[in-house]
Every structure is written in C-alpha cells, then in structure tokens.
Design an enzyme around this catalytic site. Structure first.
Site, PDB file in Angstrom:
ATOM      1  N   LYS A 189      -3.896  -5.904   5.726  1.00  0.00           N
ATOM      2  CA  LYS A 189      -2.517  -5.427   5.875  1.00  0.00           C
ATOM      3  C   LYS A 189      -2.420  -4.019   5.302  1.00  0.00           C
ATOM      4  O   LYS A 189      -2.411  -3.824   4.090  1.00  0.00           O
ATOM      5  CB  LYS A 189      -1.511  -6.335   5.164  1.00  0.00           C
ATOM      6  CG  LYS A 189      -0.091  -6.023   5.680  1.00  0.00           C
ATOM      7  CD  LYS A 189       1.016  -6.342   4.734  1.00  0.00           C
ATOM      8  CE  LYS A 189       1.295  -5.302   3.711  1.00  0.00           C
ATOM      9  NZ  LYS A 189       1.732  -3.986   4.215  1.00  0.00           N
ATOM     10  N   GLY A 242      -2.948  -1.316  -5.071  1.00  0.00           N
ATOM     11  CA  GLY A 242      -1.552  -0.869  -5.022  1.00  0.00           C
ATOM     12  C   GLY A 242      -0.993  -0.788  -6.429  1.00  0.00           C
ATOM     13  O   GLY A 242      -1.743  -0.637  -7.394  1.00  0.00           O
ATOM     14  N   SER A 243       0.305  -0.922  -6.538  1.00  0.00           N
ATOM     15  CA  SER A 243       0.942  -0.751  -7.849  1.00  0.00           C
ATOM     16  C   SER A 243       0.705  -1.972  -8.739  1.00  0.00           C
ATOM     17  O   SER A 243       0.470  -3.081  -8.258  1.00  0.00           O
ATOM     18  CB  SER A 243       2.438  -0.528  -7.660  1.00  0.00           C
ATOM     19  OG  SER A 243       2.991  -1.671  -7.026  1.00  0.00           O
ATOM     20  N   THR A 244       0.826  -1.757 -10.021  1.00  0.00           N
ATOM     21  CA  THR A 244       0.686  -2.845 -10.998  1.00  0.00           C
ATOM     22  C   THR A 244       1.773  -3.897 -10.763  1.00  0.00           C
ATOM     23  O   THR A 244       1.511  -5.096 -10.827  1.00  0.00           O
ATOM     24  CB  THR A 244       0.762  -2.255 -12.423  1.00  0.00           C
ATOM     25  OG1 THR A 244      -0.423  -1.468 -12.609  1.00  0.00           O
ATOM     26  CG2 THR A 244       0.836  -3.322 -13.486  1.00  0.00           C
ATOM     27  N   GLY A 247       0.766  -5.934  -7.834  1.00  0.00           N
ATOM     28  CA  GLY A 247      -0.431  -6.701  -8.213  1.00  0.00           C
ATOM     29  C   GLY A 247      -0.037  -7.978  -8.938  1.00  0.00           C
ATOM     30  O   GLY A 247      -0.592  -9.059  -8.687  1.00  0.00           O
ATOM     31  N   GLU A 265      -6.781  -3.791  -7.844  1.00  0.00           N
ATOM     32  CA  GLU A 265      -6.989  -2.382  -8.231  1.00  0.00           C
ATOM     33  C   GLU A 265      -5.597  -1.793  -8.294  1.00  0.00           C
ATOM     34  O   GLU A 265      -4.954  -1.619  -7.257  1.00  0.00           O
ATOM     35  CB  GLU A 265      -7.810  -1.643  -7.159  1.00  0.00           C
ATOM     36  CG  GLU A 265      -9.225  -2.138  -6.990  1.00  0.00           C
ATOM     37  CD  GLU A 265     -10.159  -1.702  -8.098  1.00  0.00           C
ATOM     38  OE1 GLU A 265      -9.762  -0.866  -8.933  1.00  0.00           O
ATOM     39  OE2 GLU A 265     -11.281  -2.221  -8.136  1.00  0.00           O
ATOM     40  N   CYS A 300      -4.597   7.079  -7.800  1.00  0.00           N
ATOM     41  CA  CYS A 300      -4.464   6.141  -8.927  1.00  0.00           C
ATOM     42  C   CYS A 300      -5.135   6.677 -10.182  1.00  0.00           C
ATOM     43  O   CYS A 300      -4.693   6.410 -11.288  1.00  0.00           O
ATOM     44  CB  CYS A 300      -5.038   4.792  -8.542  1.00  0.00           C
ATOM     45  SG  CYS A 300      -6.687   4.934  -7.861  1.00  0.00           S
ATOM     46  N   GLU A 399       3.849   5.688 -14.132  1.00  0.00           N
ATOM     47  CA  GLU A 399       3.060   6.301 -13.057  1.00  0.00           C
ATOM     48  C   GLU A 399       4.024   6.966 -12.066  1.00  0.00           C
ATOM     49  O   GLU A 399       4.791   6.293 -11.388  1.00  0.00           O
ATOM     50  CB  GLU A 399       2.244   5.218 -12.350  1.00  0.00           C
ATOM     51  CG  GLU A 399       1.225   5.807 -11.408  1.00  0.00           C
ATOM     52  CD  GLU A 399       0.415   4.733 -10.691  1.00  0.00           C
ATOM     53  OE1 GLU A 399       0.998   3.697 -10.307  1.00  0.00           O
ATOM     54  OE2 GLU A 399      -0.788   4.950 -10.486  1.00  0.00           O
TER      55      GLU A 399
HETATM   56  P1  NAD Z   1       2.518  -0.799  -3.496  1.00  0.00           P
HETATM   57  O1  NAD Z   1       2.108  -1.733  -4.578  1.00  0.00           O
HETATM   58  O2  NAD Z   1       3.963  -0.544  -3.301  1.00  0.00           O
HETATM   59  O3  NAD Z   1       1.980  -1.326  -2.080  1.00  0.00           O
HETATM   60  C1  NAD Z   1       0.639  -1.659  -1.888  1.00  0.00           C
HETATM   61  C2  NAD Z   1       0.547  -2.682  -0.783  1.00  0.00           C
HETATM   62  O4  NAD Z   1       1.226  -3.873  -1.190  1.00  0.00           O
HETATM   63  C3  NAD Z   1       1.193  -2.247   0.539  1.00  0.00           C
HETATM   64  O5  NAD Z   1       0.426  -2.709   1.615  1.00  0.00           O
HETATM   65  C4  NAD Z   1       2.545  -2.943   0.493  1.00  0.00           C
HETATM   66  O6  NAD Z   1       3.093  -3.212   1.774  1.00  0.00           O
HETATM   67  C5  NAD Z   1       2.205  -4.234  -0.225  1.00  0.00           C
HETATM   68  N1  NAD Z   1       3.354  -4.826  -0.905  1.00  0.00           N
HETATM   69  C6  NAD Z   1       4.438  -4.186  -1.425  1.00  0.00           C
HETATM   70  N2  NAD Z   1       5.313  -5.072  -1.947  1.00  0.00           N
HETATM   71  C7  NAD Z   1       4.774  -6.303  -1.751  1.00  0.00           C
HETATM   72  C8  NAD Z   1       5.209  -7.616  -2.055  1.00  0.00           C
HETATM   73  N3  NAD Z   1       6.371  -7.851  -2.655  1.00  0.00           N
HETATM   74  N4  NAD Z   1       4.395  -8.645  -1.719  1.00  0.00           N
HETATM   75  C9  NAD Z   1       3.220  -8.420  -1.097  1.00  0.00           C
HETATM   76  N5  NAD Z   1       2.770  -7.206  -0.756  1.00  0.00           N
HETATM   77  C10 NAD Z   1       3.535  -6.144  -1.094  1.00  0.00           C
HETATM   78  O7  NAD Z   1       1.698   0.521  -3.744  1.00  0.00           O
HETATM   79  P2  NAD Z   1       1.753   1.863  -2.909  1.00  0.00           P
HETATM   80  O8  NAD Z   1       3.042   2.532  -3.219  1.00  0.00           O
HETATM   81  O9  NAD Z   1       1.401   1.597  -1.482  1.00  0.00           O
HETATM   82  O10 NAD Z   1       0.532   2.681  -3.542  1.00  0.00           O
HETATM   83  C11 NAD Z   1       0.609   3.330  -4.735  1.00  0.00           C
HETATM   84  C12 NAD Z   1       0.037   2.485  -5.854  1.00  0.00           C
HETATM   85  O11 NAD Z   1      -1.306   2.122  -5.547  1.00  0.00           O
HETATM   86  C13 NAD Z   1      -0.046   3.235  -7.163  1.00  0.00           C
HETATM   87  O12 NAD Z   1       0.411   2.406  -8.190  1.00  0.00           O
HETATM   88  C14 NAD Z   1      -1.531   3.517  -7.315  1.00  0.00           C
HETATM   89  O13 NAD Z   1      -1.961   3.703  -8.633  1.00  0.00           O
HETATM   90  C15 NAD Z   1      -2.132   2.325  -6.696  1.00  0.00           C
HETATM   91  N6  NAD Z   1      -3.525   2.579  -6.296  1.00  0.00           N
HETATM   92  C16 NAD Z   1      -4.527   2.029  -7.042  1.00  0.00           C
HETATM   93  C17 NAD Z   1      -5.862   2.271  -6.720  1.00  0.00           C
HETATM   94  C18 NAD Z   1      -6.972   1.660  -7.515  1.00  0.00           C
HETATM   95  O14 NAD Z   1      -8.079   1.564  -6.980  1.00  0.00           O
HETATM   96  N7  NAD Z   1      -6.759   1.234  -8.741  1.00  0.00           N
HETATM   97  C19 NAD Z   1      -6.161   3.069  -5.629  1.00  0.00           C
HETATM   98  C20 NAD Z   1      -5.129   3.625  -4.882  1.00  0.00           C
HETATM   99  C21 NAD Z   1      -3.800   3.360  -5.235  1.00  0.00           C
END
Ligand code: NAD
Length: 495
Positions: A189, A242-244, A247, A265, A300, A399
C-alpha cells in the site's frame, strides 16, 4: 542528463497507471471510488487513482494467499526466483527515466535526484536481494551423533507493506527486495500522496514473470486500506515505514487481530554533533546543510538538530547559512535543481506552522523561514535555520519533516551526548571531530541505529538500517532484513 525542456516534452508521453493491481491485473476499486493525485510541482491534478478499501484488501489477500499456498513462488527453486527478480530489475532499468519522471511529478523531488537516487538505489536494492535468493544457507545445530537438528527458514506468508511518500519507490524496494527474495506474497500500500511508481513497478514485475498474486498494489488511504491490511486475520506480517504515531497503530491492529508480526521503520530527530576540533569546518557545514535540506528535509534520518560546541557556534551557523543558499527551492524538472517542493499543501502548511511555533518559542530565524515559489501554484518552503534553540523546545523535539534545522549549543562531550539522546527517537546520529578516541566514545554513547562519524549520511544497501527507541522495531537493508520475512523452523531427526 537531459535539460528541463526535454523532461517537459517527455511528460506528455508519460501515462499513469491509476488502478489497483490485484492478481496480476489492473482493476478499479470495488467501490468505484477514486482520489485526485495532485502534483506538488504546480498543484495540478495528474490523474484520478483507485481508492482501495476493505473489499479490495480482501481480494488482494485472497490472491496473495492462494499463490502462496500453491507454491508457485514460495516454493520455486531459489535460482529461478532470482532470475525472475533480475529480469524485473532489468525492466526497471529500461524504464528508469519514466519512473524518475513519475516520482518527480508525484512528490516534487528534483529530477537530478529521483533518477540516480530513487530509481538508481531501488535498482541496486532489488538486484542485491535477488542475488541473496540462492546464496543463503540453512543451518544444522550441534547435536548428538544419533540425531540431526535442522534449522531452516521458510517465508512468513502474506506480507502487507505500508510505505510513506518521501522515497516512494525506494521505501517500497526496501520491503519488496527481501520479502520477494525469500518467497513471500506481498500486498503493497503506497502512501496516498505517491501511488504512481508502485503501480508501474508491479506491472513491470508481472512482465518479468512474477506469478499472479505475488505482488499486489492497493492505492488508498491509511485509515481505510492501511487499517484493513493491519487488522486482516490472514495477513502474516506488516512491514511498515512511516510516522511513529501510525507505527503504533499497527502494533495495536496486530494485538487486536491475529498477532501478526510487525516491523516498523518510523520517525527521527537526528542529532548532528559538531565538536570544536572538527577537522574541516566548512565541509562539516556543507554536510550539515545537505543533511537537513536534501529532499526538502522530508527524510526520516534528516540531521535536524545541529548540536554545536559553544566556541564555534557563530562561525558554524554562518557557514551553514552560506551553504543553505544553494538549497533554495527551484523547478524540480530542471536538472540543476537541488531542492524541489514539499510533497503536498498539507505538508507545506505543517512545516510553516512549525516555523511559526519556533519563532513563538523564542528561537531566532537565521536563514529562510518563508514559503517560496508561490506563483508556480506548487508547495515550496525555503531552507530554514533556527539559532538559539533549547532542546526542550517543540522544534527540537518534534519531527517537522521539512527543511528546518534547530541549532543548540553544548560545552563538553557529556553535555553533547545528553542533548543528543534527549529525544524519543533513535534513528541516526552524526558527529564531527578529529579526535578518534572521542569519536568512538561518543558513538558508543549515542542511542541510534546508525552513527556517522565525520559524515551525515553514510551506508548503502549492505548496511542494516533502523531505529532505537521510538524510531522502530527491526532492520531494513542488508542480510539482517531477510530475517523478518522468514519463520525459523527447527526439525529434529532421531537416527
Ligand atoms: P504516515 O505514518 O502518515 O503514513 C505512512 C503510511 O501509513 C502511508 O501509506 C499511510 O497511508 C499509512 N497510514 C496512515 N495512517 C494510517 C492508519 N491510521 N492506519 C494504517 N495506515 C495508515 O507517514 P508519512 O507522512 O507518509 O511519512 C513520513 C513519516 O515516515 C515520517 O515520520 C518519517 O520519519 C517516516 N519515515 C521513516 C523511515 C524509516 O526508515 N525509519 C523512512 C522514511 C520515512
């Protein structure tokens, strides 16, 4: 590399894959719903993309499970699996330019980076994992002479890969490489902001001979499609970047459903410690600027906290500001551009609101601080340097995910480490010194998955990547990433 005009001509020839990819075919969402895919380069709609939901997740999981059970991929000879993956890599290479244009249009990153970094590193990643397919051996445990004690690895099953928008193709590749090389079926996704390259990659995988149902792509929103995957009773694992905050949702979804494995991650607030004895202060300042302004700070690991020794602070901030000037946002399609747009209007507003918070908290804007290129219709922010920051301020703790850096001072090594570790995150850290003893001692004290010494961004696909504390669980990249996509089985034989 071609000129900006060449890219503009090529754009008219690019077509968008905008439906879900399930069981080897493109199909609209079961509900028929779509959402607008908007380019942050100019704010215009590129295409309407299928908005997948629960019902599409059901279809994709069924297809993924069926092919996994049949063994078409999961039990294919490793050499054969490798060959299919390498063919896929060759097709991605052939279409590298097209994929780079899609990435630039979709998320606004400069074409000079999307081609070598996003597409280039994805190719390297998939190739590297393809090669592992027939090179990893199982084990025999020490056992009595009248027995054999085997430790074997098996694919975990159906993997849900949920990824962000900052490096859409690369983050997907970090999951797809090890998950597919070990024989799993995957439902990917992509983030709602960046679905285009994922769909094209799946189409190329099918062309390379990846069996139907092994790789499915469901564009859609997090709360619907993402949550449905996270809660599905027949998904064995979630690999999330994605975001903490999100996660943690996946940990909850797993706990409230089938206790699926969850690898995370997540976010970061990386410290960049600059000691007074830094060997080349100008080089350190250039790296500090690149470490936070690359990809408009939407990284990130971005080195968002400059923690600099008091006696060189003024000189260092001045030098970082000099380098920041080169990162002013420009046209992402111009190959000379170093920094493009933010991913969308919402992210731009979020970053601008944090700049406002920083000002109100009493920090001083030493460079930038405003929206840029407003007349393009796109979403751009100036590289921004805050001086006089306290580590307790929100701009030093939260962040921001934009081109904003906070400068904090320290007196001695102990204080530097204390400030660096005073965060909920632990993804990456950097330090600059010419003293090798200090470098090792400080590196050992930093609670981060990666520590760079005299650099802000080291490591390639061969090195593990992941976070301490709330920056994640598990590791991407390197052979370590394979472990999370496999079950370990012990088989005991009495002779
Ligand atoms: P996000 O957490 O908003 O979204 C990430 C993914 O999760 C997307 O596909 C989104 O549609 C999905 N998502 C969002 N809400 C959800 C929910 N309630 N239930 C299930 N899935 C959901 O993050 P973002 O804004 O897309 O990306 C930025 C974040 O990603 C930052 O916090 C960044 O630090 C992190 N990031 C981490 C790494 C790493 O390897 N540690 C790498 C790149 C980005």
């Amino acid at each position: 590399m071609a000129a900006a005009e060449d890219y503009r001509t090529q754009i008219s020839q690019v077509s968008y894959r905008n439906q879900a990819f399930i069981a080897g075919k493109f199909a609209p969402a079961a509900s028929g719903k779509t959402f607008d895919c908007i380019s942050p380069v100019d704010g215009k709609v590129l295409t309407k993309v299928a908005e997948c939901d629960q019902e599409d997740v059901e279809r994709a999981v069924k297809a993924a499970r069926a092919v996994f059970e049949k063994g078409t991929w999961s039990q294919m000879a490793p050499l054969q699996r490798k060959r299919v993956m390498l063919k896929w890599v060759a097709l991605i290479e052939k279409h590298a330019q097209e994929l780079a244009i899609l990435e630039t249009l979709d998320v606004g990153k400069p074409i000079a980076q999307s081609l070598p970094v996003d597409v280039g590193s994805s190719i390297k990643c998939l190739q590297w994992y393809a090669e592992t397919a027939d090179k990893i051996y199982d084990e025999l445990a020490p056992a009595r002479p009248d027995s054999i004690s085997m430790i074997t690895r098996e694919p975990i099953g159906v993997v849900g890969a949920v990824v962000p928008w900052n490096f859409p193709m690369l983050m997907a590749s970090w999951k797809l490489g090890p998950a597919l090389a070990t024989g799993n079926s995957v439902i990917l996704k992509p983030a709602e902001q960046s679905p285009l390259t994922a769909l094209r990659m799946a189409e190329l995988a099918a062309e390379a001979g990846l069996p139907e149902g092994v790789l499915n792509v469901l564009p859609g929103f997090g709360e619907t499609a993402g949550q449905a995957l996270g809660r599905h009773m027949d998904v064995d694992m979630i690999a999330f970047t994605g975001s903490t905050e999100v996660g943690k949702f996946f940990l909850r979804y797993a706990g409230e459903s089938n206790m699926k494995h969850v690898a995370l991650e997540t976010g970061g607030k990386s410290p960049n410690i600059v000691f007074g004895d830094v060997a080349d202060i100008n080089h350190a300042a250039a790296s500090a600027a690149a470490g936070v302004f690359y990809n408009s700070g939407q990284v990130c690991t971005a080195a968002t906290r400059i923690i600099v020794q008091e006696k060189i602070k003024d000189q260092f901030v001045e030098l970082v500001a000099k380098h920041a000037d080169k990162w002013r946002p420009k046209d992402p399609l111009d190959p000379k551009t170093a920094m493009g747009s933010m991913v969308d209007e919402g992210q731009m507003d979020r970053v601008l609101s944090y700049i406002d918070i920083g000002r109100k908290e009493g920090a001083k804007v030493a460079f930038g601080g405003e929206r840029a290129r407003r007349n393009t219709g796109g979403f751009y922010v100036e590289p921004t340097i805050f001086d006089d920051v306290k580590n307790s301020m929100r701009i030093a703790q939260e962040e921001i995910f934009g081109p904003v850096v906070a400068t904090i001072t320290f007196k001695d090594d102990e204080e530097a480490v204390k400030i660096a570790n005073d965060t909920i995150y632990g993804l990456q850290a950097s330090l600059w010194t010419r003293d090798i003893t200090r470098a090792h001692k400080v590196a050992r004290s930093l609670r981060a998955g990666t520590v760079n010494i005299n650099a802000t961004d080291g490591g390639d696909i061969t090195a593990p990547f992941g976070g301490y504390k709330q920056s994640g669980i598990g590791r991407d990249k390197s052979l370590h990433a394979l472990e999370k996509y496999q079950q370990i089985k012990h088989t005991y034989i009495q002779l």
